[in-house]
Enzyme design. Structure first.
Site, PDB file in Angstrom:
ATOM      1  N   GLU A  71       0.851  -1.188   0.000  1.00 50.84           N
ATOM      2  CA  GLU A  71       0.000   0.000   0.000  1.00 50.84           C
ATOM      3  C   GLU A  71       0.886   1.237   0.000  1.00 50.84           C
ATOM      4  O   GLU A  71       2.039   1.188   0.422  1.00 50.84           O
ATOM      5  CB  GLU A  71      -0.974  -0.030   1.180  1.00 50.84           C
ATOM      6  N   THR A 179       1.201  -5.821  17.752  1.00 53.71           N
ATOM      7  CA  THR A 179       0.545  -4.862  16.865  1.00 53.71           C
ATOM      8  C   THR A 179      -0.628  -5.502  16.133  1.00 53.71           C
ATOM      9  O   THR A 179      -1.409  -4.807  15.517  1.00 53.71           O
ATOM     10  CB  THR A 179       1.522  -4.321  15.809  1.00 53.71           C
ATOM     11  N   ASN A 206      10.802  -5.197  18.926  1.00 54.50           N
ATOM     12  CA  ASN A 206      10.577  -3.820  19.358  1.00 54.50           C
ATOM     13  C   ASN A 206      10.667  -3.651  20.858  1.00 54.50           C
ATOM     14  O   ASN A 206      11.228  -2.683  21.342  1.00 54.50           O
ATOM     15  CB  ASN A 206       9.217  -3.336  18.867  1.00 54.50           C
ATOM     16  N   ASN A 228      14.279   2.849  15.239  1.00 54.29           N
ATOM     17  CA  ASN A 228      14.926   2.602  13.956  1.00 54.29           C
ATOM     18  C   ASN A 228      16.331   3.183  13.907  1.00 54.29           C
ATOM     19  O   ASN A 228      17.213   2.633  13.267  1.00 54.29           O
ATOM     20  CB  ASN A 228      14.083   3.175  12.817  1.00 54.29           C
ATOM     21  N   GLU A 254      31.430 -13.876   5.087  1.00 53.99           N
ATOM     22  CA  GLU A 254      32.155 -14.291   6.288  1.00 53.99           C
ATOM     23  C   GLU A 254      31.224 -14.470   7.476  1.00 53.99           C
ATOM     24  O   GLU A 254      31.482 -15.278   8.354  1.00 53.99           O
ATOM     25  CB  GLU A 254      33.237 -13.262   6.634  1.00 53.99           C
TER      26      GLU A 254
END
Length: 451
Positions: A71, A179, A206, A228, A254
């Site tokens: 969206e 959520t 979170n 964030n 690695e």
């Protein structure tokens, strides 16, 4: 060149992506319009940052990234935001209707209409690379787009680019903060494909990051931007050695080689230190030993699980800034003597270190202080299984009553996929148990002799 392509899927993936690209631009001195005054080789060149940015003839630096959402609202924020000129419009792909927190919509009905367009854009980016190293995939598994479209894209990438490594940065549902109601379903269905189609998956959640913001940065009510920015520091530290030249550089492959003992055991914990606010940093200077210790603190982990409940199989320490190998060796030696930090006995060394002389950058006006040195740790610990068992438990409670299942079946899924995914996760829990238990056989009283 060893280029990396970043793929940001769904709201979480895109918003973490925004924070990351903002930070990369600051670290490299790239302006929001893509110009880079400090770049001597205009229009190409073999600079280290070209792993993440491609250059046009006009000297504009364009991220090697794709943003996808089903969206438009979240991507529209990128299209109108401060960095709107940085991205090529074709890199921002949005659909018309969202996945409505439904894995099946993201994976089958709505997702499959947009997936070819995404792969087409990714193909264009990869044609632009001289030696594509792999993909960094950012998504959350609680929603519909991140889980559904995310797994669909990963599956298709495996087909198109079989040998390229895929690193996932995956936001998992938190124990308390939820959520959506159907998070457990989406997560289990999505993990089923993460297991097969990513090489290393770094778990974030979170709630753990909220706690770090509250505790270490004194932010009473952290926003997603705060979270964030913290996550972007971790990702920046991981990728620093690809973007700058350093003393001990670490390649994407690695991580895989050093952290994944068995293909399925590839879910990692991450931590970052020092997380410290500007007021505090003004009065204290942290040594290599101190930041290394705090990276191992359970409270620094970016997913809600306690590494003291499990054993470490391997860990990767990425230092940046004013750090010399001698200090790192001393710090690691101290860690090894700690009884609280236990390694499995079949992996006695267990440490991979990287050093990068570029100090960590910070977003002006952000919460984190500018520090001289920092460390990011990615560790493979058997305690990660706590994250999965928590989700599995919630899944079982709902699935026993077949609650909400009709929404998935109505979008073309079969009920068998639920039980198949759930069995796969049960097998994963068992795998972790076996990996951690391998040493209880012959040793009862003498567990300390591996040092």
């Amino acid at each position: 060149m060893r280029e990396c392509i970043s793929i940001h899927i769904g709201q979480a993936g895109i918003q973490v992506g925004n924070a990351c690209w903002e930070l990369y631009c600051l670290e490299h001195g790239i302006q929001p319009d893509g110009q880079m005054p400090g770049d001597k080789t205009v229009g190409g060149g073999d600079d280290a940052f070209n792993t993440f940015f491609s250059e046009t003839g006009a000297g504009k630096h364009v991220p090697r990234a794709v943003f996808v959402d089903l969206e438009p609202t979240v991507i529209d924020e990128v299209r109108t935001g401060a960095y709107r000129q940085l991205f090529h419009p074709e890199q921002l792909i949005s659909g018309k209707e969202d996945a409505a927190n439904n894995f099946a919509r993201g994976h089958y009905t709505i997702g499959k209409e947009i997936v070819d367009l995404c792969l087409d854009r990714i193909r264009k980016l990869s044609d632009n690379c001289t030696g594509l190293q792999g993909f960094l995939v950012f998504n959350a598994v609680g929603g519909g787009t991140g889980s559904g479209l995310g797994s669909l894209l990963l599956e298709r990438l495996s087909v198109d680019y079989g040998r390229k490594s895929k690193l996932g940065f995956t936001v998992y549902p938190s124990p308390q903060v939820s959520t959506s109601v159907v998070e457990p379903y989406n997560s289990v269905l999505s993990t089923h494909s993460l297991l097969e189609h990513t090489d290393v998956s770094i778990l974030l959640d979170n709630e753990a990051i909220y706690d770090i913001c509250r505790r270490s940065l004194d932010i009473e009510r952290p926003t997603y931007t705060n979270l964030n920015r913290l996550v972007s520091q971790v990702i920046s530290s991981l990728t620093a050695s690809l973007r700058f030249d350093g003393a001990l550089n670490v390649d994407v492959n690695e991580f895989q080689t050093n952290l994944v003992p068995y293909p399925r055991i590839h879910f990692m914990l991450s931590s970052y230190a020092p997380v410290i606010s500007a007021e505090k940093a003004y009065h204290e200077q942290l040594s290599v030993a101190e930041i290394t210790n705090s990276a191992f603190e359970p409270s620094s982990m970016m997913a809600k699980c306690d590494p003291r409940h499990g054993k470490y199989m391997a860990c990767c320490l990425m230092y940046r800034g004013d750090v010399v190998p001698k200090d790192v060796n001393a710090a690691v030696a101290t860690i090894k003597t700690k009884r609280t930090i236990q390694f499995v006995d079949w992996c006695p060394t267990g440490f991979k270190c990287g050093i990068n002389y570029q100090p960590p950058g910070v977003v002006p006006g952000g919460d984190l202080a500018k520090v001289q040195r920092a460390v990011c740790m990615i560790s493979n610990s058997t305690s990660v299984v706590e994250v999965f068992s928590r989700i599995d438990h919630k899944f079982d409670l709902m699935y026993a009553k077949r609650a909400f299942v009709h929404w998935y079946v109505g979008e073309g899924m079969e009920e068998g996929e639920f039980s198949e995914a759930r069995e796969d996760l049960a097998a994963l829990e068992k795998d972790y148990e076996e990996v951690g238990a391998e040493f209880d056989e012959g040793e009862d009283g003498d567990e300390g002799d591996e040092y």
